[in-house]
Each structure stands twice: as structure tokens, then as C-alpha cells.
Scaffold this motif. Structure first.
Motif, PDB file in Angstrom:
ATOM      1  N   GLU A 185      -0.580   7.298  11.106  1.00  0.00           N
ATOM      2  CA  GLU A 185       0.795   7.484  10.961  1.00  0.00           C
ATOM      3  C   GLU A 185       1.259   7.942   9.439  1.00  0.00           C
ATOM      4  N   ALA A 186       0.767   7.456   8.475  1.00  0.00           N
ATOM      5  CA  ALA A 186       0.889   7.235   7.023  1.00  0.00           C
ATOM      6  C   ALA A 186       0.394   8.822   6.662  1.00  0.00           C
ATOM      7  N   GLY A 187      -0.259   9.542   7.435  1.00  0.00           N
ATOM      8  CA  GLY A 187      -0.949  10.775   6.899  1.00  0.00           C
ATOM      9  C   GLY A 187      -2.031  10.737   6.062  1.00  0.00           C
ATOM     10  N   SER A 188      -2.942   9.380   6.012  1.00  0.00           N
ATOM     11  CA  SER A 188      -4.072   9.223   4.890  1.00  0.00           C
ATOM     12  C   SER A 188      -5.263   9.682   5.819  1.00  0.00           C
ATOM     13  N   THR A 189      -6.026  10.175   4.939  1.00  0.00           N
ATOM     14  CA  THR A 189      -7.275  10.635   5.235  1.00  0.00           C
ATOM     15  C   THR A 189      -8.491   9.651   5.278  1.00  0.00           C
ATOM     16  N   VAL A 236       0.809  -1.112  -0.071  1.00  0.00           N
ATOM     17  CA  VAL A 236      -0.055   0.125  -0.098  1.00  0.00           C
ATOM     18  C   VAL A 236       0.842   1.385   0.029  1.00  0.00           C
ATOM     19  N   GLN A 237       0.396   2.336  -0.786  1.00  0.00           N
ATOM     20  CA  GLN A 237       1.206   3.585  -0.668  1.00  0.00           C
ATOM     21  C   GLN A 237       0.286   4.611  -0.529  1.00  0.00           C
ATOM     22  N   CYS A 238       0.562   5.598   0.196  1.00  0.00           N
ATOM     23  CA  CYS A 238      -0.043   6.880   0.394  1.00  0.00           C
ATOM     24  C   CYS A 238       0.670   7.923  -0.163  1.00  0.00           C
ATOM     25  N   HIS A 239       0.107   8.565  -1.210  1.00  0.00           N
ATOM     26  CA  HIS A 239       0.844   9.848  -1.464  1.00  0.00           C
ATOM     27  C   HIS A 239       2.377   9.705  -2.172  1.00  0.00           C
ATOM     28  N   GLY A 240       2.283   8.243  -2.592  1.00  0.00           N
ATOM     29  CA  GLY A 240       3.564   7.754  -3.160  1.00  0.00           C
ATOM     30  C   GLY A 240       4.642   7.100  -2.249  1.00  0.00           C
ATOM     31  N   ASN A 241       4.274   7.160  -0.869  1.00  0.00           N
ATOM     32  CA  ASN A 241       5.046   6.762   0.162  1.00  0.00           C
ATOM     33  C   ASN A 241       4.515   5.307   0.834  1.00  0.00           C
ATOM     34  N   ASP A 242       5.237   4.190   0.915  1.00  0.00           N
ATOM     35  CA  ASP A 242       4.883   3.059   1.319  1.00  0.00           C
ATOM     36  C   ASP A 242       4.231   2.966   2.801  1.00  0.00           C
ATOM     37  N   VAL A 243       3.137   2.410   2.760  1.00  0.00           N
ATOM     38  CA  VAL A 243       2.686   2.173   4.224  1.00  0.00           C
ATOM     39  C   VAL A 243       2.829   0.844   4.723  1.00  0.00           C
ATOM     40  N   PRO A 244       3.764   0.596   5.908  1.00  0.00           N
ATOM     41  CA  PRO A 244       3.953  -0.773   6.455  1.00  0.00           C
ATOM     42  C   PRO A 244       2.697  -1.529   7.051  1.00  0.00           C
ATOM     43  N   LEU A 245       2.492  -2.470   6.476  1.00  0.00           N
ATOM     44  CA  LEU A 245       1.350  -3.353   7.034  1.00  0.00           C
ATOM     45  C   LEU A 245       1.766  -4.743   7.067  1.00  0.00           C
ATOM     46  N   SER A 283     -14.870 -13.222  20.907  1.00  0.00           N
ATOM     47  CA  SER A 283     -13.433 -12.484  20.229  1.00  0.00           C
ATOM     48  C   SER A 283     -13.296 -11.218  19.869  1.00  0.00           C
ATOM     49  N   ASN A 284     -12.192 -10.617  20.370  1.00  0.00           N
ATOM     50  CA  ASN A 284     -12.240  -9.185  19.737  1.00  0.00           C
ATOM     51  C   ASN A 284     -11.014  -8.837  18.953  1.00  0.00           C
ATOM     52  N   VAL A 285     -10.509  -9.991  18.241  1.00  0.00           N
ATOM     53  CA  VAL A 285      -9.574  -9.870  17.227  1.00  0.00           C
ATOM     54  C   VAL A 285      -9.577  -8.955  16.120  1.00  0.00           C
ATOM     55  N   VAL A 286     -10.837  -8.835  15.659  1.00  0.00           N
ATOM     56  CA  VAL A 286     -11.371  -7.935  14.712  1.00  0.00           C
ATOM     57  C   VAL A 286     -11.055  -6.537  15.060  1.00  0.00           C
ATOM     58  N   ASP A 287     -11.447  -6.289  16.352  1.00  0.00           N
ATOM     59  CA  ASP A 287     -11.483  -4.739  16.877  1.00  0.00           C
ATOM     60  C   ASP A 287     -10.030  -4.537  17.073  1.00  0.00           C
ATOM     61  N   VAL A 288      -9.056  -5.442  17.493  1.00  0.00           N
ATOM     62  CA  VAL A 288      -7.690  -5.169  17.795  1.00  0.00           C
ATOM     63  C   VAL A 288      -6.990  -4.880  16.482  1.00  0.00           C
ATOM     64  N   HIS A 289      -7.239  -5.547  15.528  1.00  0.00           N
ATOM     65  CA  HIS A 289      -6.659  -5.358  14.186  1.00  0.00           C
ATOM     66  C   HIS A 289      -7.085  -3.941  13.328  1.00  0.00           C
ATOM     67  N   ILE A 290      -8.552  -3.735  13.695  1.00  0.00           N
ATOM     68  CA  ILE A 290      -8.936  -2.410  13.096  1.00  0.00           C
ATOM     69  C   ILE A 290      -8.110  -1.286  13.739  1.00  0.00           C
ATOM     70  N   ALA A 291      -7.927  -1.403  15.016  1.00  0.00           N
ATOM     71  CA  ALA A 291      -7.381  -0.416  15.947  1.00  0.00           C
ATOM     72  C   ALA A 291      -5.995   0.026  15.355  1.00  0.00           C
ATOM     73  N   GLN A 292      -5.468  -1.312  15.119  1.00  0.00           N
ATOM     74  CA  GLN A 292      -3.748  -1.244  14.805  1.00  0.00           C
ATOM     75  C   GLN A 292      -3.722  -0.568  13.214  1.00  0.00           C
ATOM     76  N   LEU A 293      -4.778  -0.974  12.393  1.00  0.00           N
ATOM     77  CA  LEU A 293      -4.809  -0.542  11.118  1.00  0.00           C
ATOM     78  C   LEU A 293      -4.906   0.972  11.043  1.00  0.00           C
ATOM     79  N   ARG A 294      -5.899   1.515  11.890  1.00  0.00           N
ATOM     80  CA  ARG A 294      -6.234   2.849  12.021  1.00  0.00           C
ATOM     81  C   ARG A 294      -4.929   3.680  12.387  1.00  0.00           C
ATOM     82  N   LYS A 295      -4.389   3.148  13.310  1.00  0.00           N
ATOM     83  CA  LYS A 295      -3.070   3.775  13.695  1.00  0.00           C
ATOM     84  C   LYS A 295      -2.012   3.821  12.578  1.00  0.00           C
ATOM     85  N   ARG A 296      -1.846   2.621  11.868  1.00  0.00           N
ATOM     86  CA  ARG A 296      -1.026   2.711  10.646  1.00  0.00           C
ATOM     87  C   ARG A 296      -1.406   3.937   9.772  1.00  0.00           C
ATOM     88  N   LEU A 297      -2.639   3.932   9.303  1.00  0.00           N
ATOM     89  CA  LEU A 297      -3.133   4.886   8.510  1.00  0.00           C
ATOM     90  C   LEU A 297      -2.992   6.351   8.732  1.00  0.00           C
TER      91      LEU A 297
END
Length: 226
Positions: free
Chosen positions: A203-207, A141-150, A187-201
Motif C-alpha cells: 500500500e505504501a508503494g514499496s518495492t 518507517v518512511q517510504c520515499h519520504g512518506n510515513d508507513v503506518p505500522l 501457531s500461525n501468528v508469524v504468518d498472519v503478521h507477515i501477511a499484514q506487513l506485506r500488505k502495508r508495504l
């Protein structure tokens, strides 16, 4: 990306399914030509892996029918018959590639990636959602041309939501298609991964944002378009 495996050998089909799932794909399995045909009517696939020796009829017949009906999905033939004549017949019938059995797991995934890169109307190698660009073959994944580490799981989760941007996706659906598990209400596995993914986005400056739809699930909001 979703792949259909049409293979009547249950052990081999299960192995192929697991190998492809480990590579980040959603996988359906059909054990006969008619079951495979029914799957292509009910769902859209990015690629099809087709055995030629099926219990109800020859896979070449199914291949020819799909092409005559306008199916442009990449089809990779996998069979134990690997003479030059067999290869020619499969390619002439409309196959995009040919894998002789037995094959290494790495060869299977490489051939699938190659078929997806070469195209077909459904391949959609690159998907743009808001300021994010998803490269579906290489799972990056890239955001504004920069790689988003996932991580692989974070990418699979983002891709599933991105392909259904604006729709509300429930937790049971995410758990089944991203984790390939039946829903566990505790199980809260979905919620945990959603929270982590939001944080990564963030940090990448994505809207792009993943909205929580109370009592239902999650929805991808692409945010303002520049």
C-alpha cells in the motif's frame, strides 16, 4: 534494537526487561559483572544498563574495562547511590547517563532513547533498506519520504528482518525475538503478521518484499535500488 541489563536484583531486572520489551527492544539480562561481560563478548548491543552494586565486583570496574577495551556502546548507569560524587565517578568512568533508583518506568525508557540518540558506534538510529527508511529510536518507517503506518509488532518484525536483509529467518526465531515466546508449531501468528506487513508495504508503494522460503522461514528482499 538489543539492550543488555546488568542487574542482580531479579525482581527489578525482570521489571526493566518487561518495560523495555514493551517499548520495542530485545532485552538480555545478566545478574553479575562476569555474566554481563560474557554477554558483551557473545553479542552486539545498542545500549547497556549497568547496576553498580553487583555481587562479584563493582560495576564501575566493569564500566572502565569495557571503555578501555574500546566498547563504544551507550552505557546508562542505574544505582541507588546518587550523591554528586557517585554521579561524577560514573560519568568519569565512561557512563553516558545516570539513573538514580528508584525510577519511573517512563524515565527509564526516556533515558535509553536519549542515550541511543546521542550515539555510540552501534546506535544505527536510521537504517535504509531498499526504498524504506527505518528510524529505530522512534520506531517509525518512511517510504520515499512518506510515513508507513505500522503497529508496534509490525515495526518490530520489519526491523528484525531489515537488520538481517537477505538472510533466511525461521519462524521459531521470529517468534522468540519479536514476540518473546517459545515456538508453538501450531501457531500461525508469524504468518498472519507477515501477511499484514506485506500488505502495508504494498500500500505504501514499496518495492521491498518479504519472501517465503518454503520449509524454512522468511527473507527480506530489498528489491531494485533506484
Amino acid at each position: 534494537m538489543r539492550i543488555l541489563v546488568i542487574e542482580d536484583d531479579r525482581l527489578l531486572a525482570d521489571l526493566m526487561r518487561q518495560v523495555l520489551m514493551n517499548d520495542g527492544y530485545e532485552v538480555d539480562v545478566a545478574a553479575s559483572a562476569e555474566a554481563g561481560r560474557a554477554c558483551t563478548v557473545a553479542h552486539s548491543y545498542d545500549a547497556i544498563i549497568l547496576d553498580l552494586e553487583l555481587p562479584d565486583r563493582n560495576g564501575l570496574t566493569l564500566l572502565q574495562e569495557l571503555r578501555r577495551e574500546g566498547t563504544v556502546t551507550p552505557i546508562v548507569v542505574a544505582t541507588a547511590h546518587d550523591t554528586t560524587a557517585d554521579v561524577v565517578r560514573a560519568l568519569d568512568a565512561g557512563a553516558d547517563d545516570y539513573i538514580p533508583k528508584p525510577f519511573a518506568n517512563e524515565v527509564l525508557t526516556a533515558r535509553v532513547r536519549a542515550a541511543l540518540r546521542r550515539g555510540g558506534a552501534r546506535s544505527m538510529e536510521k537504517v535504509q533498506v531498499g526504498d524504506l527508511t527505518l528510524h529505530r529510536v522512534h520506531h517509525d518507517v518512511q517510504c520515499h519520504g512518506n510515513d508507513v503506518p505500522l503497529t508496534a509488532r509490525q515495526y518490530a518484525l520489519l526491523e528484525f528482518l531489515a537488520m538481517r536483509a537477505g538472510e533466511t529467518i525461521t519462524r521459531p526465531v521470529l517468534l522468540e525475538y519479536v514476540w518473546h515466546l517459545r515456538f508453538d508449531p501450531g501457531s500461525n501468528v508469524v504468518d498472519v503478521h507477515i501477511a499484514q506487513l506485506r500488505k502495508r508495504l504494498r500500500e505504501a508503494g514499496s518495492t521491498v518484499d518479504i519472501r517465503t522460503v518454503r520449509g524454512e522461514g522468511y527473507s527480506l528482499d530489498v528489491g531494485p535500488v533506484a
